[in-house]
Design an enzyme around this catalytic site. Structure first.
Site, PDB file in Angstrom:
ATOM      1  N   HIS A  98      31.154  57.965  79.568  1.00  0.00           N
ATOM      2  CA  HIS A  98      31.636  59.077  80.403  1.00  0.00           C
ATOM      3  C   HIS A  98      32.579  60.012  79.651  1.00  0.00           C
ATOM      4  O   HIS A  98      33.166  60.908  80.256  1.00  0.00           O
ATOM      5  CB  HIS A  98      32.326  58.532  81.665  1.00  0.00           C
ATOM      6  CG  HIS A  98      31.353  57.985  82.659  1.00  0.00           C
ATOM      7  ND1 HIS A  98      30.720  58.766  83.600  1.00  0.00           N
ATOM      8  CD2 HIS A  98      30.866  56.728  82.824  1.00  0.00           C
ATOM      9  CE1 HIS A  98      29.905  58.022  84.323  1.00  0.00           C
ATOM     10  NE2 HIS A  98      29.972  56.776  83.868  1.00  0.00           N
TER      11      HIS A  98
ATOM     12  N   LYS B  89      24.165  60.830  80.560  1.00  0.00           N
ATOM     13  CA  LYS B  89      25.180  61.463  81.408  1.00  0.00           C
ATOM     14  C   LYS B  89      25.336  62.932  80.984  1.00  0.00           C
ATOM     15  O   LYS B  89      24.477  63.732  81.296  1.00  0.00           O
ATOM     16  CB  LYS B  89      26.456  60.647  81.346  1.00  0.00           C
ATOM     17  CG  LYS B  89      26.162  59.206  81.785  1.00  0.00           C
ATOM     18  CD  LYS B  89      27.362  58.368  81.967  1.00  0.00           C
ATOM     19  CE  LYS B  89      27.012  56.899  82.081  1.00  0.00           C
ATOM     20  NZ  LYS B  89      26.111  56.546  83.185  1.00  0.00           N
TER      21      LYS B  89
ATOM     22  N   SER C  90      34.515  54.736  84.939  1.00  0.00           N
ATOM     23  CA  SER C  90      33.655  55.557  85.794  1.00  0.00           C
ATOM     24  C   SER C  90      34.021  55.541  87.268  1.00  0.00           C
ATOM     25  O   SER C  90      33.601  56.417  88.012  1.00  0.00           O
ATOM     26  CB  SER C  90      32.207  55.117  85.632  1.00  0.00           C
ATOM     27  OG  SER C  90      32.067  53.772  86.033  1.00  0.00           O
TER      28      SER C  90
END
Ligand code: PMP
Length: 393
Positions: free
Chosen positions: A209, A240, A181
């Site tokens: 992610h 996310k 990240s």
């Protein structure tokens, strides 16, 4: 006794403030979107992991509201005692089918998913082999397990093999983030799987992610490398790209059932709330139907990254829409972020201890929700601030 037993708190908080490590949190007066409102001011949002703009998507909001009408808001208790709701089962089935795994277990967050999976699979007398830049929840899950933790150099397969060759005790579990990240680089998962096979280790990847970002229509890192059935455990988060909140553990029926039976956050903490579960289900359905938003995200990322590099900035090792604009000095980076804020852009500086000394950066989180006009405004502003601070010519 009148000794102040809490006397340690103020000096420690002051020390954090002096070191620039005190976390000041901004208050948003509306939803997460391409733009946000802070202190009555509209700002272009580069701080959220809302990769696809799902956090305030009308279809997803409606799914959450409809589910509240049907099921209420809370799950009542832990699933092993109060039972499980149809909506949780539906999400587990449809998410498994989307990701191309046999089974999924839905839990309260990505952080919790790591705390569920790691201590279930390994314990005292076993060994975890962990990338040095793995997320805090992997580190904490590993510590909780009481297994021996060996760390290998970031994405360095020679270093991983060196560790695997050494005298390791018990079961072996290799863990890596899928997409990292802070830098936006991708783990070399095919090589990790090959080394795991060679040395008889289990594999686990945290796809926080990668989900909704890499792979076909955002099916994640395993799909990106076409490694279906070859990675033992995948950890996912719904906070996310899916725009909601929650986490999952995905893999074969056997391993997911095992983690369900063994894990403490699943057994002793209540299920994900109804609106979160239903909203995530709708986000998965939207993605399963069309990859258009994922394409838009990548298009935006390419446009911004090419533009900012042309200005003379370095974007580090990124291979994904996470865009570190490298500044170097922590004070410069903080000043950069402040000037961006004044000019109408919300983009945080990331410095030590999240990244190494001298590697401070502005981390730009690109979203499919950003328009070309937004990105052009951002490029103009980065050029202006970069010149003011003498970082580009
Ligand atoms: N794993 C990784 C790699 C993450 O980046 C994050 C979020 N920062 C998490 C887990 C935790 O996810 P959640 O916010 O759903 O708890």
């Amino acid at each position: 006794m009148n000794k102040d037993v809490l006397g340690f708190i103020n000096p420690e908080l002051e020390e954090l403030e002096q070191k620039g490590l005190y976390k000041h949190i901004r208050t948003l007066e509306g939803p997460q979107g391409a733009w946000v409102e802070i202190d009555g001011k509209k700002l272009l949002n580069f701080c959220s992991n809302n990769y696809l703009g799902f956090a305030a998507d009308e279809r997803i909001k409606k799914a959450a509201k409809d589910a509240i009408d049907r099921y209420g808001v809370g799950p009542g208790a832990v699933r092993t005692i109060a039972g499980t709701m149809t909506v949780h089962k539906q999400l587990e089935e449809e998410l498994a089918s989307f990701k191309g795994v046999e089974a999924c277990l839905v839990v309260q967050s990505g952080f919790s998913a790591n705390l569920c999976a790691i201590p279930s699979l390994v314990g005292k007398g076993d060994t975890i082999i962990s990338d040095e830049l793995n997320h805090a929840s992997i580190i904490d899950g590993s510590r909780l397990s009481r297994a021996d933790i060996k760390v290998y150099a970031h994405n360095d397969m020679d270093s991983l093999e060196q560790v695997l060759k050494s005298d390791l005790q018990g079961r072996k579990l290799i863990i890596s983030d899928g997409v990292f990240s802070m830098d936006g680089d991708i783990a070399p998962l095919p090589d990790i799987v090959e080394l795991a096979d060679k040395y008889g280790a289990m594999t686990m990847v945290d796809d926080a992610h990668g989900e909704g970002v890499v792979g076909r229509s955002g099916r994640g890192i395993v799909d990106h490398f076409d490694l279906h059935g070859q990675v033992d455990v995948e950890i996912g988060t719904f906070s996310k790209a899916l725009g909601v909140m929650g986490g999952c553990i995905a893999g074969s029926e056997r391993i997911v059932e095992y983690i369900k039976q063994k894990s403490r956050p699943f057994t002793f903490s209540s299920a994900l709330t109804v609106p979160d579960t239903a909203a995530t289900l709708e986000a998965v359905r939207i993605l399963a139907e069309s990859g258009q938003l994922v394409e838009q995200l990548w298009d935006n990322a390419r446009y911004f990254q090419e533009g900012v590099r042309k200005l003379g900035f370095d974007t580090g090792k990124t291979e994904t829409p996470i865009t570190p604009v490298m500044i170097g000095d922590a004070k410069d980076s903080l000043e950069f972020s402040k000037r961006l804020f004044d000019a109408g852009i919300f983009a945080t500086t990331i410095g030590f201890p999240l990244v190494a000394h001298g590697a401070a950066r502005i981390r730009v989180m690109i979203s499919a929700a950003h328009s070309r006009k937004d990105l052009d405004f951002a490029l103009e502003t980065f050029a202006k601030v970069g010149r003011e601070l003498d970082l580009i010519s």
